[in-house]
Design an enzyme around this catalytic site. Structure first.
Site, short mmCIF file in Angstrom:
data_model
loop_
_atom_site.label_atom_id
_atom_site.label_comp_id
_atom_site.label_asym_id
_atom_site.label_seq_id
_atom_site.Cartn_x
_atom_site.Cartn_y
_atom_site.Cartn_z
N LYS A 104 0.64 -1.05 -0.16
CA LYS A 104 0.23 -0.04 -0.21
C LYS A 104 0.35 1.17 -0.30
CE LYS A 104 0.45 -2.28 3.55
NZ LYS A 104 -0.39 -2.83 4.00
N GLU A 128 -5.52 -6.20 -4.63
CA GLU A 128 -6.29 -7.10 -3.33
C GLU A 128 -5.76 -6.21 -1.79
OE1 GLU A 128 -9.86 -7.09 -3.88
OE2 GLU A 128 -9.81 -6.19 -2.01
N VAL A 131 -5.42 -2.86 0.98
CA VAL A 131 -6.29 -2.62 1.70
C VAL A 131 -7.41 -3.64 2.04
CG1 VAL A 131 -8.09 -1.11 1.81
CG2 VAL A 131 -6.79 -0.22 0.29
N GLY A 133 -6.36 -6.47 4.41
CA GLY A 133 -5.74 -7.73 4.25
C GLY A 133 -7.05 -8.85 3.36
N ILE A 135 -10.03 -9.13 3.02
CA ILE A 135 -11.63 -8.57 2.84
C ILE A 135 -11.39 -7.71 1.74
CG2 ILE A 135 -13.66 -6.90 3.40
CD1 ILE A 135 -11.75 -6.38 5.91
N GLY A 186 2.10 -9.29 19.40
CA GLY A 186 2.51 -9.39 17.95
C GLY A 186 1.59 -8.86 17.25
N ASP A 200 -0.45 4.15 8.45
CA ASP A 200 -0.94 3.03 7.00
C ASP A 200 -2.33 3.16 6.80
OD1 ASP A 200 -0.36 -0.09 7.20
OD2 ASP A 200 -2.28 0.34 8.07
N LYS A 204 -4.00 3.42 3.01
CA LYS A 204 -4.89 2.36 2.39
C LYS A 204 -5.76 3.64 2.21
CE LYS A 204 -3.29 -1.30 5.94
NZ LYS A 204 -3.91 -1.88 6.95
N GLY A 301 -2.68 -10.02 8.77
CA GLY A 301 -2.18 -11.87 9.00
C GLY A 301 -1.79 -12.63 8.41
N1 HSE Z 1 -0.34 -2.67 9.99
C1 HSE Z 1 -1.68 -2.96 9.02
C2 HSE Z 1 -2.45 -3.20 11.08
C3 HSE Z 1 -1.64 -4.65 9.00
O1 HSE Z 1 -2.57 -3.26 11.76
O2 HSE Z 1 -3.99 -3.77 10.39
C4 HSE Z 1 -0.86 -3.89 7.56
O3 HSE Z 1 -1.63 -3.18 6.83
#
Ligand code: HSE
Length: 427
Positions: A104, A128, A131, A133, A135, A186, A200, A204, A301
């Site tokens: 992204k 895809e 943005v 994950g 979905i 994590g 982040d 997106k 994930g």
């Molecule tokens: N680090 C992002 C989040 C996931 O916590 O949603 C990867 O874009």
């Protein structure tokens, strides 16, 4: 049966997930699309790690550029970052390969250059997994909602920030405590800057805005504020006013200008987005014919992100080459980006004031002078720096007026610390 030859560059969490999915669901996919997806190479510095996934040694390359010399139909770039990843993608496009990426940050800042190059070379560049994950929100915009004018997007699209705010809300803990917990589990990286400072989510929403509003939207076009200064007190006071605090990414057309922003936002506690908790993501997209639609699921994930990457590979296998809207390539006048000072919103204001006669009158006089109308007000008997919190929400007002009023209020001798300001989105 025909096959599509796929080369994967970068075998970290997401790359490993893609390898596992393509091996484990090989038959399911072949039955579904009538074609096999074959991994022809995997490039990663850590050769042993790739071997453990069941990839034979002759298919493993320890360098992405060396890997590109091998034949394949699709290059899957999963190394991240905006330097080497960009060179890899440009080089793959130059060689006439279709490309799939989850990157992204790269698309938000260099999307125009990359998509123009892909178009010139007649190859697909699919994204895809960039943005939300797992979905399929990009697919929803590109396909399911393709007949609509998109009017607004409001998303909880950073799982780490959403986990932190959820913990703060449910347990009454501080930002620092919640971040520590996220790191232990994590969910947050050792350097959590991109997630907690909102960048982040900004990458997106830039990607989603580009797809929806026919102009290249970059990170620099997004107003960004992170969640570090949110306190348990503001979360609790918001609750008393009927709101929850979420890191919301918003993109919408207002007076023929595009407003794109990411910031902690108070949203009505009975709205469905208020119940998107923990690491989950959700994205509300409004189209002119369809109305509001909502997409919910795991935004990060190994497995969810691999699911999204493989959906792009399958699209290429079945000849669905659609990537970004055609209008982006026309030399038309661009939609203007609204300046943050011009945002119109309701606001939550928390003053730290001396508890004595006339204080409320002084604050409300300044707000009235700027034409700002108070919607709700509350004072709490809690000691903060020797003062008390005086909290107000406003009717919709222009941000520049709010900021000027606050500046003046903060200069009053009865105000003890800088006023905390948060935008409200009634959704
Ligand atoms: N680090 C992002 C989040 C996931 O916590 O949603 C990867 O874009």
């Amino acid at each position: 049966m025909d096959s599509l030859k796929v080369g994967i560059i970068g075998c970290g969490t997401v790359g490993g997930g893609v390898v596992k999915l393509l091996i484990e669901n090989r038959e399911v996919i072949a039955e579904r699309i009538g074609k096999r997806i074959d991994i022809v190479f995997v490039a990663d510095k850590d050769v042993e790690k790739v071997k453990k996934l069941g990839i034979p040694e002759e298919k493993i390359v320890d360098n992405g550029f060396k890997a590109l010399e091998r034949k394949c139909d699709v290059v899957v770039e999963l190394i991240g970052g905006t330097t080497i990843a960009k060179e890899i993608i440009l080089s793959a496009i130059e060689k006439g390969r279709d490309v799939v990426t989850a990157n992204k940050a790269l698309l938000a800042d260099y999307g125009e250059e990359l998509f123009k190059k892909a178009r010139e070379k007649g190859v697909s560049l699919k994204f895809e997994a960039s943005v939300g994950g797992g979905i399929p929100v990009i697919k929803a915009l590109r396909e399911g909602l393709a007949g609509n004018k998109i009017e607004r997007i409001c998303g909880i699209i950073n799982g780490t920030a959403n986990y932190i705010l959820t913990e703060m809300t449910e347990k009454g803990i501080t930002f620092e405590e919640a971040l520590r917990k996220a790191q232990e589990l994590g969910y947050a990286e050792a350097d959590p800057t991109l997630d907690v400072e909102g960048y982040d989510a900004a990458h997106k929403i830039a990607v989603l805005s580009t797809l929806s509003f026919c102009r290249w939207v970059k990170t620099e076009n997004v107003y960004v504020r992170g969640i570090k200064d949110i306190t348990p007190l503001d979360i609790e006071l918001a609750r008393e006013f009927g709101y929850k605090v979420k890191l919301l990414a918003i993109s919408k057309l207002v007076d023929e200008e595009l407003e794109v922003r990411v910031h902690p936002t108070m949203i009505p506690e009975n709205h469905i987005l208020s119940n998107v908790n923990g690491v989950f993501n959700a994205c509300l997209i409004e189209g002119d014919f369809v109305g509001d639609t909502l997409y919910y699921g795991k935004g990060a994930g190994e497995k969810p992100t691999a699911s999204a990457v493989v959906s792009d590979i399958i699209d290429i296998a079945i000849g669905n080459r659609y990537s970004v809207p055609e209008c982006l390539f026309k030399d038309e006048e661009k939609l203007k980006i609204k300046a943050p000072e011009e945002f119109i919103s309701s606001f939550y204001l928390r003053f730290t004031a001396v508890d004595k006669p006339g204080v409320l009158a002084k604050i409300s006089k300044i707000l009235a002078d700027y034409g700002i109308s108070i919607k709700m007000a509350l004072q709490k008997s809690i000691d903060i720096n020797g003062g008390v919190p005086v909290v107000m929400t406003t009717h919709p007002a222009c941000k520049s007026k709010i900021l000027k009023a606050i500046e003046e209020i903060d200069r009053l001798d009865v105000i003890l610390s800088p006023t905390f300001v948060c935008m409200i989105e009634e959704l």
